[in-house]
Enzyme design. Structure first.
Site, mmCIF file in Angstrom:
data_model
loop_
_atom_site.group_PDB
_atom_site.id
_atom_site.type_symbol
_atom_site.label_atom_id
_atom_site.label_comp_id
_atom_site.label_asym_id
_atom_site.label_seq_id
_atom_site.Cartn_x
_atom_site.Cartn_y
_atom_site.Cartn_z
ATOM 1 N N LYS A 187 -19.697 49.799 68.573
ATOM 2 C CA LYS A 187 -21.082 49.438 68.303
ATOM 3 C C LYS A 187 -21.899 49.512 69.584
ATOM 4 O O LYS A 187 -22.885 50.219 69.640
ATOM 5 C CB LYS A 187 -21.171 48.026 67.722
ATOM 6 N N ASP A 196 -16.430 36.719 66.940
ATOM 7 C CA ASP A 196 -16.461 38.170 66.759
ATOM 8 C C ASP A 196 -17.829 38.637 67.260
ATOM 9 O O ASP A 196 -18.853 38.337 66.651
ATOM 10 C CB ASP A 196 -16.284 38.472 65.266
ATOM 11 N N TRP A 254 -17.719 40.495 57.369
ATOM 12 C CA TRP A 254 -16.694 40.461 58.424
ATOM 13 C C TRP A 254 -16.119 39.067 58.564
ATOM 14 O O TRP A 254 -14.902 38.893 58.727
ATOM 15 C CB TRP A 254 -17.270 40.967 59.748
HETATM 16 C C1 LIG Z 1 -17.700 46.758 62.748
HETATM 17 C C2 LIG Z 1 -17.317 45.331 62.742
HETATM 18 C C3 LIG Z 1 -16.001 44.918 62.480
HETATM 19 C C4 LIG Z 1 -14.901 45.879 62.150
HETATM 20 O O1 LIG Z 1 -14.581 46.621 63.237
HETATM 21 P P1 LIG Z 1 -13.380 47.671 63.256
HETATM 22 O O2 LIG Z 1 -13.326 48.030 64.681
HETATM 23 O O3 LIG Z 1 -13.775 48.781 62.341
HETATM 24 O O4 LIG Z 1 -12.161 46.957 62.773
HETATM 25 C C5 LIG Z 1 -15.726 43.573 62.549
HETATM 26 N N1 LIG Z 1 -16.680 42.673 62.833
HETATM 27 C C6 LIG Z 1 -17.948 43.032 63.085
HETATM 28 C C7 LIG Z 1 -18.965 41.978 63.402
HETATM 29 C C8 LIG Z 1 -18.302 44.367 63.041
HETATM 30 O O5 LIG Z 1 -19.578 44.729 63.288
#
Ligand SMILES: *Cc1c(COP(=O)(O)O)cnc(C)c1O
Length: 359
Positions: free
Chosen positions: A196, A172, A102
């Site tokens: 998540k 993030d 990511w």
């Molecule tokens: C799942 C995830 C993403 C991507 O998320 P989307 O909502 O599918 O774009 C980005 N960063 C992290 C840390 C993630 O766990």
């Protein structure tokens, strides 16, 4: 009815209490005679819902008043573009710490709009640790530094926040938001896809310091400008109404159990059960250095691909689903977000003990 223990990295389990409440309110929410899904986003009934979601989120996360909370769409992945477009207009430079897929994607997307620098990476050891970073490594005139606070695929987490001095830190937090207390004031932007640890897929929460809004690059599409959403209370266009409602219920659930501190204590206790087992097992081992371990995503392996596959198949048959590791790492990964009950982890460990004895 029998529910499985779902160890998926996302979308993932939601608290049963939240699902039951949503079920109860499905046909008639708060005496409105409608489902939340059927409400106009411009109605006073819906306004009350989004306001309550924001208020509860602010309360559980202790978000300071000089931060805006935005409910957006496009997933965390859209933030990979929104962040540089909105924050990179001054010097068109940004720093990135490469700690997994990511973080790499965020860096690549940043590079489309500005001069992106990877100041450190843990690619040399398959992202099994977090590289040491501090303010001396930053590009002096970078507009921001981006980190992935919890690396969902590799199972690493910043257990101590790096010292970036006065730099604007963007994090993030898709896979750890609401799992622990965070000093929001250390960050310029925190963003997280909801699927998540916060609710269903389709909502992305952005927590942004107010002074960072309003200086987007000219090329920024209207929908990707934080100002658009901030000026319109996340209602420039139709927001993901039902998802926002569920995020609100999840925040209320955390509040009712005693708040984020209690949630964190439960998460520590839950993760310890699994890590203690892994540290003592002769068959299974964790892949992350102990100091950078995540409470949310726990990757582990045996030394045989065949045994991994056998374990995943037998676990599934017993109702422990989605234990297969990410396709880029292999092995196994147990994602144990807030909604995974302690009992789910205890039963998984009991099953792993039995599997080890039989194999
Ligand atoms: C799942 C995830 C993403 C991507 O998320 P989307 O909502 O599918 O774009 C980005 N960063 C992290 C840390 C993630 O766990």
């Amino acid at each position: 009815m029998s529910r499985v223990y779902n160890f998926s990295a996302g979308p993932s389990m939601l608290p049963v209490e939240v699902l039951e409440r949503a079920q109860k309110e499905m046909l008639d929410c708060n005496g409105s005679g409608q489902s939340v899904m059927e409400m106009s986003h411009r109605s006073k009934e819906y306004q009350a819902i989004i306001d309550k979601t924001e208020a509860t989120l602010r309360e559980v996360l202790n978000i300071p008043d000089n931060y805006k909370v935005l409910f957006l769409q496009g997933g965390a992945s859209t933030q990979f573009a929104m962040v540089p477009l909105n924050l990179g207009n001054k010097n068109k430079k940004a720093d990135y710490v490469i700690t997994g897929q990511w973080a790499k994607k965020a860096y690549a997307e940043g590079g489309r709009y500005l001069e992106a620098t990877a100041i450190a990476s843990s690619a040399d050891k398959t992202f099994s640790y977090l590289p040491k970073v501090d303010k001396s490594m930053l590009t002096p005139d970078a507009d921001f530094v981006h980190i992935c606070y919890n690396n969902t695929i590799y199972g690493t987490h910043y257990n101590t926040m790096p010292d970036f001095g006065d730099a604007v830190v963007v994090a993030d937090m898709s896979s750890c938001i609401l799992s622990e207390e965070v000093d929001i004031s250390k960050f310029g932007i925190i963003y997280a896809g909801a699927q998540k640890n916060m609710g269903p897929a389709g909502v992305t929460v952005v927590i942004i310091r107010e002074d960072l809004i309003g200086d987007a690059m000219d090329i920024t599409p209207t929908m990707l400008n934080y100002e658009t959403h901030s000026e319109n209370g996340s209602m420039f266009n139709t927001p993901p109404t039902y998802g926002i409602y569920i995020v609100g219920l999840v925040c209320e659930w955390i509040k009712e159990m005693g708040g984020i501190k209690i949630m964190h204590e439960k998460n520590v206790e839950k993760a310890k059960i699994l890590y203690d087992f892994l540290d003592n097992s002769k068959m299974f081992k964790g892949t992350v250095v102990p100091e950078d371990r995540s409470l949310m995503n726990v990757p582990f392996v045996t030394d045989s691909e065949d045994l991994n596959a056998k374990f995943i198949a037998e676990a599934k048959a017993k109702g422990f689903i989605n234990l297969k590791g990410h396709r880029s790492v292999g092995g196994m990964r147990a994602s144990i977000y807030n909604a995974m009950p302690k009992e789910g982890v205890e039963k998984l460990v009991a099953f792993m003990t039995e599997f080890e004895a039989n194999n």
